[in-house]
Design a protein around this motif. Structure first.
Motif, PDB file in Angstrom:
ATOM      1  N   TRP A 105      81.411  79.824-106.059  1.00  0.00           N
ATOM      2  CA  TRP A 105      82.365  80.674-105.001  1.00  0.00           C
ATOM      3  C   TRP A 105      82.895  79.628-104.094  1.00  0.00           C
ATOM      4  O   TRP A 105      84.048  79.778-103.819  1.00  0.00           O
ATOM      5  CB  TRP A 105      81.418  81.748-104.414  1.00  0.00           C
ATOM      6  CG  TRP A 105      82.114  82.239-103.200  1.00  0.00           C
ATOM      7  CD1 TRP A 105      81.945  81.944-101.775  1.00  0.00           C
ATOM      8  CD2 TRP A 105      83.300  83.084-103.240  1.00  0.00           C
ATOM      9  NE1 TRP A 105      82.622  82.885-101.036  1.00  0.00           N
ATOM     10  CE2 TRP A 105      83.690  83.289-101.971  1.00  0.00           C
ATOM     11  CE3 TRP A 105      84.382  83.533-104.313  1.00  0.00           C
ATOM     12  CZ2 TRP A 105      84.823  84.021-101.664  1.00  0.00           C
ATOM     13  CZ3 TRP A 105      85.240  84.399-103.919  1.00  0.00           C
ATOM     14  CH2 TRP A 105      85.642  84.555-102.503  1.00  0.00           C
ATOM     15  N   ARG A 121      88.149  86.679 -99.458  1.00  0.00           N
ATOM     16  CA  ARG A 121      86.719  87.382 -99.648  1.00  0.00           C
ATOM     17  C   ARG A 121      86.693  87.787-101.002  1.00  0.00           C
ATOM     18  O   ARG A 121      87.351  87.981-101.820  1.00  0.00           O
ATOM     19  CB  ARG A 121      86.675  88.579 -98.696  1.00  0.00           C
ATOM     20  CG  ARG A 121      87.328  89.655 -99.106  1.00  0.00           C
ATOM     21  CD  ARG A 121      87.197  90.834 -98.191  1.00  0.00           C
ATOM     22  NE  ARG A 121      88.029  92.053 -98.458  1.00  0.00           N
ATOM     23  CZ  ARG A 121      88.157  93.204 -97.551  1.00  0.00           C
ATOM     24  NH1 ARG A 121      87.649  92.976 -96.450  1.00  0.00           N
ATOM     25  NH2 ARG A 121      89.119  94.091 -97.803  1.00  0.00           N
ATOM     26  N   GLY A 123      83.496  89.383-104.408  1.00  0.00           N
ATOM     27  CA  GLY A 123      82.517  89.995-104.931  1.00  0.00           C
ATOM     28  C   GLY A 123      82.119  89.388-106.465  1.00  0.00           C
ATOM     29  O   GLY A 123      82.963  89.375-107.149  1.00  0.00           O
ATOM     30  N   GLY A 138      81.555  95.066 -99.917  1.00  0.00           N
ATOM     31  CA  GLY A 138      79.951  94.835-100.033  1.00  0.00           C
ATOM     32  C   GLY A 138      79.295  94.567 -98.539  1.00  0.00           C
ATOM     33  O   GLY A 138      78.179  94.924 -98.758  1.00  0.00           O
ATOM     34  N   GLY A 139      80.111  94.383 -97.509  1.00  0.00           N
ATOM     35  CA  GLY A 139      79.383  94.688 -96.465  1.00  0.00           C
ATOM     36  C   GLY A 139      78.692  95.635 -95.913  1.00  0.00           C
ATOM     37  O   GLY A 139      77.619  95.821 -95.630  1.00  0.00           O
ATOM     38  N   MET A 145      74.942  88.175 -99.497  1.00  0.00           N
ATOM     39  CA  MET A 145      76.083  87.506 -99.357  1.00  0.00           C
ATOM     40  C   MET A 145      76.076  85.959 -99.452  1.00  0.00           C
ATOM     41  O   MET A 145      75.218  85.428 -99.126  1.00  0.00           O
ATOM     42  CB  MET A 145      76.790  87.926 -97.791  1.00  0.00           C
ATOM     43  CG  MET A 145      77.999  87.428 -97.465  1.00  0.00           C
ATOM     44  SD  MET A 145      78.224  87.270 -95.904  1.00  0.00           S
ATOM     45  CE  MET A 145      77.174  86.190 -95.077  1.00  0.00           C
ATOM     46  N   TRP A 146      76.965  85.430-100.097  1.00  0.00           N
ATOM     47  CA  TRP A 146      77.274  83.977-100.152  1.00  0.00           C
ATOM     48  C   TRP A 146      78.418  83.367 -99.211  1.00  0.00           C
ATOM     49  O   TRP A 146      79.280  84.454 -98.928  1.00  0.00           O
ATOM     50  CB  TRP A 146      77.933  83.605-101.643  1.00  0.00           C
ATOM     51  CG  TRP A 146      76.719  83.852-102.754  1.00  0.00           C
ATOM     52  CD1 TRP A 146      75.325  84.009-102.635  1.00  0.00           C
ATOM     53  CD2 TRP A 146      77.003  83.798-103.803  1.00  0.00           C
ATOM     54  NE1 TRP A 146      74.643  84.247-103.577  1.00  0.00           N
ATOM     55  CE2 TRP A 146      75.535  83.955-104.730  1.00  0.00           C
ATOM     56  CE3 TRP A 146      77.913  83.735-104.941  1.00  0.00           C
ATOM     57  CZ2 TRP A 146      75.577  84.047-106.067  1.00  0.00           C
ATOM     58  CZ3 TRP A 146      77.890  83.761-106.296  1.00  0.00           C
ATOM     59  CH2 TRP A 146      76.567  83.937-106.897  1.00  0.00           C
ATOM     60  N   ALA A 148      78.462  82.089 -96.051  1.00  0.00           N
ATOM     61  CA  ALA A 148      78.651  82.200 -94.648  1.00  0.00           C
ATOM     62  C   ALA A 148      79.206  80.980 -93.839  1.00  0.00           C
ATOM     63  O   ALA A 148      80.142  81.270 -92.756  1.00  0.00           O
ATOM     64  CB  ALA A 148      77.298  82.416 -94.062  1.00  0.00           C
ATOM     65  N   ARG A 153      83.664  84.616 -97.481  1.00  0.00           N
ATOM     66  CA  ARG A 153      82.484  85.497 -97.868  1.00  0.00           C
ATOM     67  C   ARG A 153      82.527  86.123 -99.041  1.00  0.00           C
ATOM     68  O   ARG A 153      83.601  86.751 -99.460  1.00  0.00           O
ATOM     69  CB  ARG A 153      82.008  86.289 -96.761  1.00  0.00           C
ATOM     70  CG  ARG A 153      81.742  85.495 -95.298  1.00  0.00           C
ATOM     71  CD  ARG A 153      81.252  86.691 -94.352  1.00  0.00           C
ATOM     72  NE  ARG A 153      80.917  86.015 -93.127  1.00  0.00           N
ATOM     73  CZ  ARG A 153      80.608  86.503 -91.831  1.00  0.00           C
ATOM     74  NH1 ARG A 153      80.291  88.015 -92.218  1.00  0.00           N
ATOM     75  NH2 ARG A 153      80.524  86.075 -91.014  1.00  0.00           N
ATOM     76  N   CYS A 154      81.259  86.120 -99.780  1.00  0.00           N
ATOM     77  CA  CYS A 154      81.269  86.791-101.278  1.00  0.00           C
ATOM     78  C   CYS A 154      79.929  87.583-101.320  1.00  0.00           C
ATOM     79  O   CYS A 154      78.932  87.074-100.906  1.00  0.00           O
ATOM     80  CB  CYS A 154      81.371  85.782-102.401  1.00  0.00           C
ATOM     81  SG  CYS A 154      81.393  86.304-104.049  1.00  0.00           S
ATOM     82  N   TRP A 155      80.049  88.921-101.445  1.00  0.00           N
ATOM     83  CA  TRP A 155      78.741  89.777-101.791  1.00  0.00           C
ATOM     84  C   TRP A 155      78.413  89.724-103.244  1.00  0.00           C
ATOM     85  O   TRP A 155      79.677  89.935-104.089  1.00  0.00           O
ATOM     86  CB  TRP A 155      79.253  91.161-101.256  1.00  0.00           C
ATOM     87  CG  TRP A 155      79.194  90.977 -99.589  1.00  0.00           C
ATOM     88  CD1 TRP A 155      78.434  91.318 -98.861  1.00  0.00           C
ATOM     89  CD2 TRP A 155      80.497  90.958 -98.773  1.00  0.00           C
ATOM     90  NE1 TRP A 155      78.732  91.065 -97.477  1.00  0.00           N
ATOM     91  CE2 TRP A 155      79.921  90.816 -97.575  1.00  0.00           C
ATOM     92  CE3 TRP A 155      81.868  90.600 -99.394  1.00  0.00           C
ATOM     93  CZ2 TRP A 155      80.954  90.720 -96.647  1.00  0.00           C
ATOM     94  CZ3 TRP A 155      82.629  90.549 -98.056  1.00  0.00           C
ATOM     95  CH2 TRP A 155      82.274  90.694 -96.639  1.00  0.00           C
TER      96      TRP A 155
END
Length: 361
Positions: A105, A121, A123, A138-139, A145-146, A148, A153-155
């Motif tokens: 990611w 962002r 997913g 995702g939040g 989460m990846w 930070a 960000r990626c969920w």
């Protein structure tokens, strides 16, 4: 697994040189500069609402050429991953990655930000539809989460969260026939979890691992308003458009014409037909039926965009077709010949308000 992403402030050299701008498409927000998102601007927001959220922002009308280079560059980046990928919109897409990790990611986000966009962002999910939803919600779903500390960000949906994530998927975003959507509304269903068996069906549904159709646009510009000779311009534009469609093996069922005068704002006409075409004669007739030549100022720019492209049928499909009606080919050639022949100045001027004046006598 599939890694989906969403982008904001997509890079384009044609955007206004200001810190606050909004790109409008069909009267709704297509993209905007990063500071405006914190002020409440969102995708598909009506232009009338910008007076409350971005009253001083510069406004820019969406054009096919505005993001053509960005879509090509982002698609090239996705193709470097070596797996299936799709870019249905310059602002969103996905790529298939076997057992993705936070490092994957970070690499993808670093490729697209800041060179391709100002914000990202993502997913991760076992299906691209679900991955796109996870990138958006995702939040709110409370998923792991990846990134930070990464550009975005990626969920991530794990095996334990997959069923709940599918159940929360909005029905209005499900690619299904109109009859299904009508029935769901009758039952007041809003989420996939409300429809028995739909989550399993979506999880097994195929996904289009192809790049979105290209933006096919042809245009002409002049330093002074074009008062005569517009018919030859239509011929040139349509021939160029037809050649581009044939080279890419596309047929177009929609056309959009932009007419820009010297002292008047651009005027746009668009229409959709049930059958896609790529031949010169049909495209020309559709343009002539679409554009009213009365009540418009002489143009300094004319552009034709082919919308709603589809793959052209294989030539083998026409091997056993019934013969064309007698004289159809001759009639098509006569139409082009009559419209391109040399005409008097009086006839060309009269043709500005009578598009069929040059019909064969």
């Amino acid at each position: 697994m599939f890694v989906a992403f969403e982008l904001r402030q997509v890079t384009s050299p044609g955007l206004p040189a200001t810190t606050e701008y909004v790109v409008l498409r069909d009267g709704k927000v297509f993209d905007a500069s990063l500071p405006l998102w914190d002020q409440g601007v969102s995708w598909a927001m009506a232009a009338a609402e910008l007076r409350w959220h971005a009253p001083t922002a510069a406004r820019c009308d969406w054009q096919a050429s505005l993001y053509r280079d960005a879509q090509r560059d982002i698609g090239y980046q996705l193709s470097q991953w070596g797996g299936p990928w799709a870019l249905p919109d310059v602002r969103r897409g996905w790529v298939a990655v076997n057992a993705p990790t936070p490092r994957d990611w970070s690499a993808l986000a670093g490729m697209l930000v800041p060179t391709g966009a100002g914000w990202i962002r993502g997913g991760v999910a076992p299906h691209p539809l679900l991955a796109g939803w996870v990138a958006r919600a995702g939040g709110a779903l409370g998923l792991p989460m990846w990134g930070a500390e990464a550009p975005g960000r990626c969920w991530v949906v794990g095996p334990a969260e997959t069923a709940a994530a599918w159940a929360s998927f909005p029905l209005k975003a499900v690619p299904a026939p109109l009859a299904d959507h009508t029935r769901w509304r009758q039952f007041h269903w809003d989420r996939v979890g409300d429809v028995p068996g739909l989550a399993r069906r979506l999880a097994r549904s195929p996904y289009p691992a192809v790049e979105a159709p290209p933006l096919v646009v042809v245009e002409r510009r002049w330093p002074d308003p074009l008062g005569v000779g517009l018919r030859s311009v239509w011929i040139e534009l349509v021939q160029e458009l037809s050649a581009t469609l044939k080279a890419g093996r596309w047929v177009a069922s929609g056309l959009r014409v932009v007419w820009e005068g010297e002292a008047t704002p651009p005027v746009e006409w668009r229409r959709h037909w049930s059958v896609g075409v790529q031949d010169v004669t049909t495209l020309l007739l559709r343009i002539l039926s679409l554009v009213p030549l009365q009540g418009v100022a002489p143009p300094i720019r004319v552009a034709i965009a082919a919308n709603q492209l589809a793959a052209a049928p294989h030539p083998q499909m026409s091997w056993w077709e019934s013969p064309a009606p007698r004289g159809s080919a001759a009639q098509s050639q006569a139409l082009l010949t009559s419209m391109t022949r040399e005409e008097s100045l009086r006839e060309r001027r009269l043709a500005l308000w009578d598009p069929w004046r040059s019909a064969a006598r």
